[in-house]
Design an enzyme around this catalytic site. Structure first.
Site, short mmCIF file in Angstrom:
data_model
loop_
_atom_site.label_atom_id
_atom_site.label_comp_id
_atom_site.label_asym_id
_atom_site.label_seq_id
_atom_site.Cartn_x
_atom_site.Cartn_y
_atom_site.Cartn_z
N LEU A 126 2.84 3.99 -3.52
CA LEU A 126 2.70 3.68 -4.94
C LEU A 126 2.67 2.15 -5.01
O LEU A 126 3.49 1.49 -4.35
CB LEU A 126 3.88 4.21 -5.76
CG LEU A 126 3.98 5.71 -5.97
CD1 LEU A 126 5.24 6.07 -6.74
CD2 LEU A 126 2.76 6.24 -6.70
N ASP A 127 1.75 1.58 -5.79
CA ASP A 127 1.69 0.13 -5.83
C ASP A 127 2.90 -0.44 -6.56
O ASP A 127 3.68 0.27 -7.17
CB ASP A 127 0.36 -0.36 -6.39
CG ASP A 127 0.13 -0.02 -7.85
OD1 ASP A 127 1.09 -0.09 -8.64
OD2 ASP A 127 -1.01 0.29 -8.21
N LYS A 128 3.05 -1.75 -6.46
CA LYS A 128 4.23 -2.44 -6.98
C LYS A 128 4.53 -2.12 -8.44
O LYS A 128 5.68 -1.95 -8.83
CB LYS A 128 4.03 -3.95 -6.79
CG LYS A 128 5.15 -4.79 -7.29
CD LYS A 128 4.84 -6.27 -7.10
CE LYS A 128 5.81 -7.12 -7.86
NZ LYS A 128 5.28 -8.45 -8.14
#
Length: 178
Positions: free
Chosen positions: A46-48
């Site tokens: 999951l991206d930041k």
């Protein structure tokens, strides 16, 4: 051999999905540091800025089953767009879009409570930043993105930033579905 472990985290924004970061940014590993002695790793990413469900394990075979497109493991997201999603664009996403790295079809897409900026989408494709890229491709910016479901698992009773081990029953169901 070490005991196989499986856990799920409700990831908050601001944490990078990596084992460690050379820039000393917060990682998801810091959120599960008390999960035991086994060397766990995230299953997928999951991206930041994305919140929501993220699996961890030390079982490589299980991780591959959960991420390989052939197994069609659905992930459910809720998102907030910068502007209302036109019905024609919702229909186009539903039919599938040809992005720079290939054709992408979602499993389902709908408005949440008739709010044209709030969307729920189910997808089994695991391409990098796929949900954000789908909407960007047709001129929208995803302002908030939350993975609320992973296969049949949900965030119910799992507060943001907290984790729990999967139950034997949950593991059995995940393996049967895939």
């Amino acid at each position: 051999p070490e005991r196989k472990r499986y856990l799920i985290l409700n990831k908050p924004a601001g944490h990078i999905t990596t084992m460690k970061d050379e820039k000393s940014r917060p990682t998801v590993m810091s959120l599960i540091k008390n999960a035991g002695q086994e060397r766990l790793f995230p299953v997928g990413r999951l991206d930041k800025d994305t919140t929501g469900l993220l699996l961890f394990t030390n079982d490589g075979v299980f991780a591959k089953e959960m991420t390989h497109p052939r197994h069609r493991v659905k992930k459910t997201y809720q998102l907030l767009l910068d502007k209302p999603l036109k019905k024609s664009d919702l229909s186009n996403i539903s039919k599938g879009l040809r992005l720079e790295d290939g054709f992408v079809r979602v499993d389902s897409i709908s408005y949440i409570n008739n709010n044209l900026r709030k969307i729920q989408i189910e997808i089994h494709v695991g391409k990098n930043r796929i949900v954000r890229r789908l909407f960007s491709f047709i001129g929208y910016t995803v302002m908030e993105l939350d993975r609320i479901g992973y296969a049949f698992l949900t965030k119910k009773n799992l507060p943001l930033g907290k984790w729990r081990f999967l139950t034997l029953e949950e593991l059995k169901i995940l393996r049967q579905e895939n």
